[in-house]
Design an enzyme around this catalytic site. Structure first.
Site, mmCIF file in Angstrom:
data_model
loop_
_atom_site.group_PDB
_atom_site.id
_atom_site.type_symbol
_atom_site.label_atom_id
_atom_site.label_comp_id
_atom_site.label_asym_id
_atom_site.label_seq_id
_atom_site.Cartn_x
_atom_site.Cartn_y
_atom_site.Cartn_z
ATOM 1 N N ASP A 1 109.855 67.950 49.898
ATOM 2 C CA ASP A 1 110.018 68.153 51.549
ATOM 3 C C ASP A 1 110.645 69.646 52.002
ATOM 4 O O ASP A 1 111.738 69.874 51.582
ATOM 5 C CB ASP A 1 110.414 66.996 52.248
ATOM 6 C CG ASP A 1 110.243 65.831 51.701
ATOM 7 O OD1 ASP A 1 109.133 65.612 50.906
ATOM 8 O OD2 ASP A 1 110.820 64.740 52.601
ATOM 9 N N GLN B 1 113.939 69.902 49.818
ATOM 10 C CA GLN B 1 114.566 68.747 48.872
ATOM 11 C C GLN B 1 114.570 69.476 47.498
ATOM 12 O O GLN B 1 113.486 70.101 47.015
ATOM 13 C CB GLN B 1 113.677 67.520 48.863
ATOM 14 C CG GLN B 1 113.791 66.677 50.160
ATOM 15 C CD GLN B 1 115.090 65.999 50.078
ATOM 16 O OE1 GLN B 1 115.274 65.065 49.585
ATOM 17 N NE2 GLN B 1 115.996 66.532 50.914
ATOM 18 N N TRP C 1 111.797 64.868 40.142
ATOM 19 C CA TRP C 1 112.571 64.457 41.231
ATOM 20 C C TRP C 1 113.828 63.908 40.748
ATOM 21 O O TRP C 1 113.756 63.191 39.631
ATOM 22 C CB TRP C 1 112.060 63.279 42.110
ATOM 23 C CG TRP C 1 112.693 63.206 43.607
ATOM 24 C CD1 TRP C 1 112.468 63.584 44.790
ATOM 25 C CD2 TRP C 1 113.322 61.722 43.557
ATOM 26 N NE1 TRP C 1 113.189 63.084 45.695
ATOM 27 C CE2 TRP C 1 113.740 62.056 45.072
ATOM 28 C CE3 TRP C 1 113.911 60.896 42.808
ATOM 29 C CZ2 TRP C 1 114.503 60.747 45.547
ATOM 30 C CZ3 TRP C 1 114.890 59.723 43.391
ATOM 31 C CH2 TRP C 1 115.149 59.752 44.788
ATOM 32 N N GLU D 1 107.104 58.410 57.219
ATOM 33 C CA GLU D 1 108.458 59.325 56.474
ATOM 34 C C GLU D 1 108.161 60.563 57.214
ATOM 35 O O GLU D 1 107.296 61.200 57.963
ATOM 36 C CB GLU D 1 108.264 59.711 54.950
ATOM 37 C CG GLU D 1 108.266 58.711 54.087
ATOM 38 C CD GLU D 1 108.359 59.002 52.756
ATOM 39 O OE1 GLU D 1 109.284 58.399 51.893
ATOM 40 O OE2 GLU D 1 107.740 59.800 52.245
ATOM 41 N N TRP E 1 102.612 62.658 46.215
ATOM 42 C CA TRP E 1 103.725 61.912 45.448
ATOM 43 C C TRP E 1 102.772 61.366 44.218
ATOM 44 O O TRP E 1 103.311 60.986 43.193
ATOM 45 C CB TRP E 1 104.182 61.051 46.347
ATOM 46 C CG TRP E 1 105.432 61.355 46.807
ATOM 47 C CD1 TRP E 1 105.771 61.651 48.311
ATOM 48 C CD2 TRP E 1 106.746 61.871 46.283
ATOM 49 N NE1 TRP E 1 106.867 62.321 48.473
ATOM 50 C CE2 TRP E 1 107.411 62.426 47.269
ATOM 51 C CE3 TRP E 1 107.066 62.239 44.875
ATOM 52 C CZ2 TRP E 1 108.890 62.952 47.191
ATOM 53 C CZ3 TRP E 1 108.423 62.719 44.636
ATOM 54 C CH2 TRP E 1 109.166 62.980 45.763
HETATM 55 C C1 FRU Z 1 109.187 62.441 51.580
HETATM 56 C C2 FRU Z 1 110.589 62.024 51.121
HETATM 57 C C3 FRU Z 1 111.376 61.620 52.347
HETATM 58 C C4 FRU Z 1 112.668 61.680 51.767
HETATM 59 C C5 FRU Z 1 112.730 62.267 50.701
HETATM 60 C C6 FRU Z 1 113.411 62.294 49.476
HETATM 61 O O1 FRU Z 1 108.571 62.937 50.627
HETATM 62 O O2 FRU Z 1 110.365 60.794 50.553
HETATM 63 O O3 FRU Z 1 111.079 60.281 52.939
HETATM 64 O O4 FRU Z 1 113.808 61.934 52.526
HETATM 65 O O5 FRU Z 1 111.171 62.571 50.328
HETATM 66 O O6 FRU Z 1 113.393 63.522 48.256
#
Ligand code: FRU
Length: 512
Positions: free
Chosen positions: A58, A74, A82, A234, A318
Site C-alpha cells: 500500500d 508498506q 510481505w 481496508e 493480494w
Molecule cells: C492492505 C493492507 C492493510 C494493512 C497493510 C499491511 O493491503 O492489508 O489493511 O495495513 O496492507 O501491509
C-alpha cells in the site's frame, strides 16, 4: 515394421521438429518457470514508482509539503515478499521522477507499521512543532506480530519528512473488540474545525474526531448492508469531490479483499454526505474505482497544492502479488490520477484521469493519424517492443458492434475487446505470458454502456509490465499487470466489419 509403427515414428519425428522450430516468440504456452530468464529489468516500470529492492504494498502517508510530493509505503526491506512492515519513503516534484529516501518508520516494541496517513499540522494542534516548519504528523496502525492486535499510533517530523519521532504515549487509539482495526486516514474538517479519522474495522468503516490528533472520539460507523462485502474492508479515504461545475459532494473509498470486481483485491466507493461525524449515502449500486485487478489500497494526497483529489494505488492484487515474476523487488504503484465527480443521466460516478503532470512522461510521436480507418496496424515496432508507450484512440461504434485492440507478438498477446451489444469491455491476458494462476481470472470484465455518441475514447498508458486503460475520459478504468515472455512489437485495431471506424489514433513514446 508394420504400418501403425511407421505412422507413430513419423508423428514423433514431426513433433520433435515442431519443438525444434520454436523461436523465442513461441514460448508463451510454457509454464511460468520461463519467466525467471526474462529477469527483473525487463519488467520494471520506468514511469511508476518501484522500490529499488524488496517488497512494497500500500501507498501510505501521501502528503504534499514544501514543493515535494511524499509517498510512504508498506515496505519489507528484507525480502521480496510481505513481512514485518516498515514505512518506505520516496519523494517527487513532478509525479513522474521519484527519489527513494531512507526508511521512515521501523517496527518497534508495539509492533510492525501498517498503513496510515499523514497530515500537515499547520496550527500545531498536536503540539509537536519544534522549529520553523509545520509538523507533519503520521497516523498509522501498529500491528502486534504475536497476536495480530491492531492499534493506532502517531509519529511526527519537523524537518520536511526527513526524520521521524514516534509519539511517547503511543498507541492513541485502541479497540479491544475488533480484530481488524486499521489503516487510519485523517483529514481536517472545516465545518467542525476538527480532525476526522476514517478507519477500517472488519467490513465497515468507523469515524472518529479529534482536536489535537492525540485524543480520538468515536462518532459513527458506515457500511452495514451497503456495498460489497466479499472480504475485509481496508484503507478507507474520505474527501470532498467536485463536478465540472464546481458543485461538491463527499466520496468514501473502501478497498476490499477479496471480493473485487474481477476477483481478489478491489476498491469500491460511495458518494454521499458527511457532516463532520456521520457519512450517509443513498447509493444503491456497488461502484468500483477500477475494474482491473491491479489497483488496490489507493488513497488521495493530503495538502495537495492545487486542491486536486490526487490518487495513487498499489498496482497489484493480494491474490498473486507475492508470486509475480520480478525477484529483486516486487510491486509498483499506479500512475497518479485525479478523481472527479460526474453525473451521467442522473447517476453519480467518480471518473479518474491522468494528471497534467503526465506531459513530463510523454516523448516523441510514433504515430498520429486523424483520418478514419477501417483497421490499424503497427508491426514489428521497436517502441511497442520496449513496452513503454501512450496510446490515444477514438473508435466510432455507430456501424460496428465490436472492436479489438491487440498488443502482442506472433504467439502471445493481450486482447482488449469492446462489445457494444453486451455493453462490456474485456481485457484478456490469458495468453500474454505470465499466467496469473492464483487468481482464477485472466479475463477481466468491465461493464460499460456507450454514451449516445457511440464513441469510445481510449487512453492507454503502458509501462513495461502494466497497462492502465481509461475509457471515455475515465468513466471506467482498467489497470492490469502483464508480463510478456518476449517483446510485444505489434499493435492492431480491428472491428467485426471492414468499415471506417477508427476516428483518430496517436501513439507516443514515454520518455523523461
Ligand atoms: C492492505 C493492507 C492493510 C494493512 C497493510 C499491511 O493491503 O492489508 O489493511 O495495513 O496492507 O501491509
Amino acid at each position: 515394421m508394420n504400418m501403425i509403427k511407421v505412422i507413430r515414428i513419423l508423428l514423433l519425428a514431426s513433433i520433435i521438429i515442431l519443438f525444434q522450430n520454436c523461436n523465442e516468440d513461441d514460448i508463451s504456452s510454457n509454464s511460468n518457470a520461463e519467466l525467471v530468464t526474462v529477469g527483473d529489468n525487463e519488467y520494471r516500470p520506468e514511469f511508476h514508482f518501484t522500490p529499488r529492492n524488496n517488497w512494497m504494498n500500500d501507498p501510505n502517508g501521501m502528503v504534499y509539503y514544501a514543493g515535494e510530493y511524499h509517498l510512504f509505503y508498506q515496505y519489507n526491506p528484507n525480502e521480496s515478499v510481505w513481512g514485518p512492515m516498515h514505512w518506505g519513503h520516496a519523494i517527487s516534484k513532478d509525479l513522474v521522477n521519484w527519489e527513494e529516501l531512507p526508511i521512515a518508520l521501523y517496527p518497534d516494541n508495539l509492533g510492525n507499521i501498517f498503513s496510515g496517513s499523514i497530515v500537515v499540522d499547520n496550527n500545531n494542534t498536536s503540539g509537536f512543532k519544534s522549529g520553523s516548519e509545520s509538523p507533519l504528523v503520521a497516523v498509522f496502525t501498529h500491528q502486534n506480530p504475536e497476536n495480530n492486535k491492531q492499534t493506532q499510533s502517531l509519529a511526527y517530523s519537523n524537518d520536511k519528512g526527513r526524520t521521524w519521532t514516534k509519539y511517547e504515549n503511543n498507541p492513541v487509539l485502541v479497540n479491544n473488540d475488533k480484530a481488524d482495526f486499521r489503516d487510519p486516514k485523517v483529514s481536517w474538517h472545516e465545518g467542525t474545525q476538527k480532525w476526522v479519522m476514517v478507519l477500517a474495522a472488519g467490513d465497515e468503516i468507523m469515524f472518529y474526531t479529534s482536536s489535537n490528533l492525540k485524543n480520538w472520539v468515536y462518532k459513527n460507523s458506515f457500511g452495514k448492508n451497503v456495498g460489497a462485502h466479499g472480504g475485509v474492508w481496508e484503507c478507507p479515504d474520505l474527501f470532498k469531490i467536485k463536478d465540472a461545475n464546481g458543485q461538491e459532494t463527499w466520496a468514501l473509498l473502501v478497498s476490499i479483499n477479496p471480493g473485487g470486481p474481477n476477483g481478489g483485491s478491489g476498491t469500491q466507493y460511495f458518494l454521499g454526505d458527511f457532516d463532520g461525524e456521520t457519512f450517509t449515502s443513498s447509493q444503491a449500486e456497488t461502484l468500483w474505482l477500477d475494474y482491473g485487478t491491479d489497483n488496490y489500497a489507493g488513497v488521495t494526497w493530503s495538502n495537495e497544492p492545487n486542491n486536486r483529489n490526487l490518487f495513487m494505488g498499489w498496482m497489484s492484487n493480494w491474490s498473486y502479488a507475492q508470486n509475480v515474476p520480478t525477484y529483486s523487488y516486487r510491486s509498483a504503484m499506479t500512475f497518479p490520477r485525479t478523481l472527479h465527480w460526474q453525473k451521467n443521466n442522473g447517476k453519480s460516478i467518480i471518473v479518474s484521469k491522468l494528471p497534467t503532470e503526465m506531459i513530463y512522461a510523454i516523448g516523441g510521436k510514433v504515430v498520429e493519424n486523424n483520418n478514419a480507418g477501417s483497421r490499424f496496424e503497427l508491426l514489428n515496432d521497436e517502441t511497442l517492443g520496449e513496452g513503454k508507450f501512450y496510446l490515444e484512440t477514438t473508435i466510432d461504434f455507430s456501424a460496428i458492434n465490436e472492436a479489438k485492440i491487440e498488443w502482442g507478438n506472433k504467439s502471445s498477446s493481450v486482447v482488449i475487446k469492446y462489445n457494444k451489444i453486451k455493453g462490456e469491455l474485456i481485457l484478456n491476458r490469458a495468453e500474454s505470458g505470465y499466467k496469473f494462476n492464483n487468481l482464477n481470472s485472466n479475463i477481466l470484465k468491465c461493464p460499460y454502456v456507450l454514451p449516445d455518441s457511440n464513441q469510445l475514447k481510449i487512453n492507454m498508458l503502458v509501462d513495461k509490465s502494466s497497462m492502465e486503460i481509461f475509457l471515455n475520459d475515465g468513466e471506467r478504468v482498467i489497470t492490469a499487470l502483464v508480463f510478456p515472455l518476449a517483446p510485444f512489437k505489434n499493435l492492431e485495431i480491428t472491428a467485426n466489419e471492414e468499415i471506417q471506424f477508427i476516428e483518430q489514433i496517436k501513439i507516443n513514446k514515454l520518455s523523461k
